[in-house]
Design a protein around this motif. Sequence first.
Motif, PDB file in Angstrom:
ATOM      1  N   LEU A  47       0.893  -1.165  -0.114  1.00 12.99           N
ATOM      2  CA  LEU A  47      -0.072  -0.023   0.023  1.00 12.99           C
ATOM      3  C   LEU A  47       0.708   1.260   0.009  1.00 12.99           C
ATOM      4  O   LEU A  47       0.627   2.337  -0.652  1.00 12.99           O
ATOM      5  CB  LEU A  47      -0.948  -0.038   1.158  1.00 12.99           C
ATOM      6  N   LEU A  52      -1.072   4.567  -1.505  1.00 19.22           N
ATOM      7  CA  LEU A  52      -2.321   4.467  -0.975  1.00 19.22           C
ATOM      8  C   LEU A  52      -2.180   4.744   0.592  1.00 19.22           C
ATOM      9  O   LEU A  52      -3.336   4.878   1.075  1.00 19.22           O
ATOM     10  CB  LEU A  52      -3.166   2.995  -1.122  1.00 19.22           C
ATOM     11  N   LYS A  75       0.270   5.607  -9.802  1.00 20.47           N
ATOM     12  CA  LYS A  75      -1.103   4.830 -10.149  1.00 20.47           C
ATOM     13  C   LYS A  75      -1.062   4.634 -11.700  1.00 20.47           C
ATOM     14  O   LYS A  75      -1.760   3.693 -11.936  1.00 20.47           O
ATOM     15  CB  LYS A  75      -2.209   5.485  -9.489  1.00 20.47           C
ATOM     16  N   PRO A  82      -6.196  -6.093  -4.678  1.00 18.48           N
ATOM     17  CA  PRO A  82      -6.187  -6.176  -3.294  1.00 18.48           C
ATOM     18  C   PRO A  82      -6.495  -7.650  -3.175  1.00 18.48           C
ATOM     19  O   PRO A  82      -6.965  -8.259  -3.973  1.00 18.48           O
ATOM     20  CB  PRO A  82      -7.366  -5.183  -2.909  1.00 18.48           C
ATOM     21  N   ARG A  84      -8.913  -8.953  -1.196  1.00 20.39           N
ATOM     22  CA  ARG A  84     -10.607  -9.355  -1.330  1.00 20.39           C
ATOM     23  C   ARG A  84     -10.848  -8.375  -2.834  1.00 20.39           C
ATOM     24  O   ARG A  84     -11.561  -7.338  -2.286  1.00 20.39           O
ATOM     25  CB  ARG A  84     -11.120  -8.999  -0.097  1.00 20.39           C
ATOM     26  N   VAL A  85     -10.454  -8.902  -3.808  1.00 17.50           N
ATOM     27  CA  VAL A  85     -10.791  -7.894  -4.787  1.00 17.50           C
ATOM     28  C   VAL A  85     -12.355  -7.797  -5.175  1.00 17.50           C
ATOM     29  O   VAL A  85     -13.059  -9.037  -5.113  1.00 17.50           O
ATOM     30  CB  VAL A  85     -10.010  -8.330  -6.184  1.00 17.50           C
ATOM     31  N   GLY A  86     -12.878  -6.643  -5.702  1.00 19.78           N
ATOM     32  CA  GLY A  86     -14.434  -6.824  -5.959  1.00 19.78           C
ATOM     33  C   GLY A  86     -14.612  -6.083  -7.085  1.00 19.78           C
ATOM     34  O   GLY A  86     -14.067  -5.371  -7.531  1.00 19.78           O
ATOM     35  N   PHE A  87     -15.610  -6.317  -7.491  1.00 22.23           N
ATOM     36  CA  PHE A  87     -16.348  -5.716  -9.152  1.00 22.23           C
ATOM     37  C   PHE A  87     -17.667  -5.315  -8.642  1.00 22.23           C
ATOM     38  O   PHE A  87     -18.169  -5.735  -7.852  1.00 22.23           O
ATOM     39  CB  PHE A  87     -16.270  -6.632 -10.183  1.00 22.23           C
ATOM     40  N   TYR A  88     -18.092  -4.402  -9.508  1.00 21.68           N
ATOM     41  CA  TYR A  88     -19.493  -3.863  -9.674  1.00 21.68           C
ATOM     42  C   TYR A  88     -20.187  -5.002 -10.024  1.00 21.68           C
ATOM     43  O   TYR A  88     -20.250  -5.446 -11.112  1.00 21.68           O
ATOM     44  CB  TYR A  88     -19.778  -2.882 -10.445  1.00 21.68           C
ATOM     45  N   TYR A  99     -14.823   0.484 -17.597  1.00 22.98           N
ATOM     46  CA  TYR A  99     -14.843   1.582 -16.427  1.00 22.98           C
ATOM     47  C   TYR A  99     -13.375   1.708 -16.045  1.00 22.98           C
ATOM     48  O   TYR A  99     -12.952   3.057 -15.837  1.00 22.98           O
ATOM     49  CB  TYR A  99     -15.549   1.087 -15.305  1.00 22.98           C
TER      50      TYR A  99
ATOM     51  N   VAL B   7     -16.654   8.879 -13.275  1.00 29.13           N
ATOM     52  CA  VAL B   7     -17.217   8.545 -11.993  1.00 29.13           C
ATOM     53  C   VAL B   7     -18.474   9.036 -12.127  1.00 29.13           C
ATOM     54  O   VAL B   7     -19.539   8.163 -11.515  1.00 29.13           O
ATOM     55  CB  VAL B   7     -16.328   8.813 -10.880  1.00 29.13           C
ATOM     56  N   ASP B  14     -25.594   4.025 -12.104  1.00 34.13           N
ATOM     57  CA  ASP B  14     -26.033   3.314 -11.160  1.00 34.13           C
ATOM     58  C   ASP B  14     -27.378   3.670 -10.652  1.00 34.13           C
ATOM     59  O   ASP B  14     -28.228   2.782 -10.562  1.00 34.13           O
ATOM     60  CB  ASP B  14     -24.916   3.341  -9.958  1.00 34.13           C
ATOM     61  N   GLU B  97     -19.207   0.247  -1.428  1.00 32.90           N
ATOM     62  CA  GLU B  97     -17.916   0.077  -2.378  1.00 32.90           C
ATOM     63  C   GLU B  97     -16.942  -0.375  -1.565  1.00 32.90           C
ATOM     64  O   GLU B  97     -16.107  -1.560  -2.016  1.00 32.90           O
ATOM     65  CB  GLU B  97     -17.613   1.345  -2.907  1.00 32.90           C
ATOM     66  N   ARG B  98     -16.905  -0.005  -0.221  1.00 34.82           N
ATOM     67  CA  ARG B  98     -15.902  -0.747   0.761  1.00 34.82           C
ATOM     68  C   ARG B  98     -15.986  -2.061   0.969  1.00 34.82           C
ATOM     69  O   ARG B  98     -14.971  -3.141   0.762  1.00 34.82           O
ATOM     70  CB  ARG B  98     -15.598  -0.030   2.033  1.00 34.82           C
ATOM     71  N   ASN B  99     -17.330  -2.543   0.951  1.00 33.11           N
ATOM     72  CA  ASN B  99     -17.418  -3.851   1.569  1.00 33.11           C
ATOM     73  C   ASN B  99     -17.323  -4.779   0.217  1.00 33.11           C
ATOM     74  O   ASN B  99     -17.160  -5.917   0.560  1.00 33.11           O
ATOM     75  CB  ASN B  99     -18.748  -4.137   2.035  1.00 33.11           C
ATOM     76  N   ASN B 100     -17.697  -4.182  -0.815  1.00 37.86           N
ATOM     77  CA  ASN B 100     -17.776  -5.095  -2.154  1.00 37.86           C
ATOM     78  C   ASN B 100     -16.244  -5.351  -2.509  1.00 37.86           C
ATOM     79  O   ASN B 100     -15.858  -6.202  -3.431  1.00 37.86           O
ATOM     80  CB  ASN B 100     -18.382  -4.186  -3.112  1.00 37.86           C
ATOM     81  N   GLY B 101     -15.353  -4.556  -1.860  1.00 37.31           N
ATOM     82  CA  GLY B 101     -13.830  -4.516  -2.733  1.00 37.31           C
ATOM     83  C   GLY B 101     -13.615  -3.852  -3.683  1.00 37.31           C
ATOM     84  O   GLY B 101     -12.479  -3.764  -4.334  1.00 37.31           O
ATOM     85  N   THR B 102     -14.629  -2.876  -4.115  1.00 27.24           N
ATOM     86  CA  THR B 102     -14.266  -1.976  -5.273  1.00 27.24           C
ATOM     87  C   THR B 102     -13.678  -1.036  -4.869  1.00 27.24           C
ATOM     88  O   THR B 102     -12.915  -0.341  -5.907  1.00 27.24           O
ATOM     89  CB  THR B 102     -15.792  -1.665  -5.984  1.00 27.24           C
ATOM     90  N   SER B 104     -11.151  -0.334  -2.884  1.00 25.55           N
ATOM     91  CA  SER B 104      -9.466  -0.330  -2.949  1.00 25.55           C
ATOM     92  C   SER B 104      -8.953  -0.319  -4.430  1.00 25.55           C
ATOM     93  O   SER B 104      -7.961   0.009  -4.867  1.00 25.55           O
ATOM     94  CB  SER B 104      -8.980  -1.429  -2.149  1.00 25.55           C
ATOM     95  N   ARG B 105      -9.950  -1.101  -5.239  1.00 26.34           N
ATOM     96  CA  ARG B 105      -9.527  -1.087  -6.767  1.00 26.34           C
ATOM     97  C   ARG B 105      -9.814   0.324  -7.303  1.00 26.34           C
ATOM     98  O   ARG B 105      -8.921   0.633  -8.177  1.00 26.34           O
ATOM     99  CB  ARG B 105     -10.255  -2.143  -7.365  1.00 26.34           C
ATOM    100  N   LEU B 106     -10.653   0.991  -6.819  1.00 22.23           N
ATOM    101  CA  LEU B 106     -11.057   2.410  -7.355  1.00 22.23           C
ATOM    102  C   LEU B 106      -9.824   3.046  -7.136  1.00 22.23           C
ATOM    103  O   LEU B 106      -9.475   4.028  -7.933  1.00 22.23           O
ATOM    104  CB  LEU B 106     -12.199   2.889  -6.997  1.00 22.23           C
ATOM    105  N   VAL B 107      -9.492   3.474  -5.838  1.00 23.23           N
ATOM    106  CA  VAL B 107      -8.365   4.371  -5.355  1.00 23.23           C
ATOM    107  C   VAL B 107      -6.967   3.947  -6.014  1.00 23.23           C
ATOM    108  O   VAL B 107      -6.177   4.888  -5.863  1.00 23.23           O
ATOM    109  CB  VAL B 107      -8.563   4.360  -3.746  1.00 23.23           C
ATOM    110  N   ILE B 314      -7.458   3.221   3.216  1.00 23.37           N
ATOM    111  CA  ILE B 314      -8.304   2.029   2.394  1.00 23.37           C
ATOM    112  C   ILE B 314      -7.656   0.728   2.410  1.00 23.37           C
ATOM    113  O   ILE B 314      -6.820   0.712   1.677  1.00 23.37           O
ATOM    114  CB  ILE B 314      -9.014   2.626   1.162  1.00 23.37           C
ATOM    115  N   ARG B 315      -8.162  -0.107   3.072  1.00 21.80           N
ATOM    116  CA  ARG B 315      -7.437  -1.564   3.182  1.00 21.80           C
ATOM    117  C   ARG B 315      -8.360  -2.440   2.608  1.00 21.80           C
ATOM    118  O   ARG B 315      -9.819  -2.034   2.831  1.00 21.80           O
ATOM    119  CB  ARG B 315      -6.842  -1.763   4.530  1.00 21.80           C
ATOM    120  N   SER B 316      -8.028  -3.468   2.122  1.00 17.93           N
ATOM    121  CA  SER B 316      -9.205  -4.583   1.481  1.00 17.93           C
ATOM    122  C   SER B 316      -9.759  -5.286   2.665  1.00 17.93           C
ATOM    123  O   SER B 316      -9.663  -6.348   2.340  1.00 17.93           O
ATOM    124  CB  SER B 316      -8.503  -4.865   0.281  1.00 17.93           C
TER     125      SER B 316
END
Lengths: 308, 317
Positions: A47, A52, A75, A82, A84-88, A99, B7, B14, B97-102, B104-107, B314-316
């Motif tokens: 990080l 970050l 960046k 990360p 726990r990677v997440g997507f929409y 996006y 954004v 959305d 977004e934080r809970n989803n993990g999106t 940390s990817r976004l930032v 922001i940590r994952s």
Amino acid sequence: MVMIETNQLTKVYGHTTVVDNVNLKIDEGHIFGFLGPNGAGKTTTILMLLGLTSPTSGTAHISGFDSTREALKVKRIAGYIPERVGFYNDMSAKQNLEYTANLNGIFGQKANQGVSKALEDVGLKDRAEEVVAHFSKGMKQRLAIADILVKQPKVAFLDEPTTGIDPAGITQILDLISHIAKSNNMTIVMSSHQLSQIQRVCSHVGIMSKGHLISAGSIEQLSKQAGDNKVVIEIQLAEATADIVEAIKNLPGVIGVEGETNSLNITCNEDLRRQISKVISDKGGLITQMKLQSYALEDVYMKILKGA
Amino acid sequence: MSTFFTVTKKELQDHFNSWRFMVLLFVILAAITYIFFAAGNIKSAATGASDFIFLSLFTATAIQTSTSLIPSSFLSLMAVLLPVAGIILGLDAINSERNNGTLSRLVSQPIYRDNIINAKFTAGIITIAIVLLTIVLLVSAMGLRMLGVPPSIEEIWRLFFFLVIGIIYGGFWLGLAILFSTLFKQVAVSAIVTIAVWLFFVVFYPIIYISIANMISSSTQAEAIKNAEMVINLTRLSPIQLFNESMAVLLIPQMRSASQLLQIFSTDAGNYLLTTPLSLAQSLIAVWSQITISIVLTTVCFALSYIKFMFEEIRSL
């Protein structure tokens, strides 16, 4: 060329020092494995490298850019997956990647092509239009790799890319990682607490424990250093005659040979695979399998794990 | 700047594709039913007495109720629905977004962090504006058809200010919802806290100031006026009251100052009012402080969430 460099990098949360004076150098094109138990400070280091999190003291540079002061430039050239990677979830795989492309200043036709190419590279081309909510963990992880590819970064940070994935999926992802590193000449930093996975893809390793970088270097270097220059070679023979075993024992550099029936573990001072195979073929034996084991490195790692 | 628009565009998409927007559509439907009743009441009661028949569509009593919990006019319905819209649009802005993990990817993309929260706020405001504009246009069209009286230029201007203040008011609740979504990690917690704050101002705050008013005894007339003023000032701590006052003065041109409101809402309105209407400028001056405070409140909410979001790690996790 040095791609990633940290200088006395330190992070303190309250009274706990999470990362303690870490000096790290990673050259361009290397796949660097960041090894250490949970809570060793791997993620925090990553990080800070990405800008970050700001370090308490010390500096971090990627490709010459200061991670704290020039975070945006960093960046732009660094991708990050990360833990726990997440997507929409309500967007399709393609929309998610588009996006990301847009956020990186890639629009229209160019974005479209980049996304299709990335999805093809990770084998998700057929499911591009599918909503991410239906994806399995392994597929999401591959999508995350595609997400990085869209960006075309010089450096990629993968934080525990294999957690929660089945063995077949792990193989797929590790292969993918070494493939993209080679084909894009990308420097990759991959953190993990599993030595076996790191050994499969990484050329270089750094071991962290309790915020300290205990050792860093190429895998061979570390194995030698850790095991007092001992190397264990495991071979399987069609038939292990006493003749062959005797001949191996007499090779200069061989310390000991042990094993049952047709599989032998040979401990030696250095990598003697070439000499051993020559001796065996001279004696008319047939090698069915030969593996260089780094027990030594694993020993060290286990010691660290137990200590932590 | 282009990442900000990227954004914003995504957040707007959305909003429009989500279940929230379906809820907001019901809000629009509810507003239309109110106008239907209001127009009927206006027709049967007032006939050409006022210069501002068109505006009275928005303030006339549509439904006779004995409890204050059910909004009686379009205006009081808006006082309830705009917060709902703001809260719905903002309640999980950051923490989902934080809970989803999106997040940390976004930032980790080349984007200034404030662009994320600015874009979320902007997209919410735009959505509220679109909803409110739709409602006002629909209502005007229906009113035009049912009453047969076109709005005058001044009425259109007053409606324009109604729109602006309505958006600010919705923006306050949006800002509050976003603030709680940066403060609390769980969507459920932030949603409940935001709704609790809103309910406090809708239900419990009136109980508090009414009981205070009842406790104060006043022997002389001067004392009584002083006490009444104090109670009015107490009510003005509530953003809902600020909205009600500024809206009433703007949409009922006869109203001279916001202080008359208490009387208006408690007794038969028109009796206390002088019949000559104020000009638009005078009406605006009368509620200028209410409008300013509403803007300040909205800004403060947004600024707090901005600060929290900018300095947060922001940590994952």
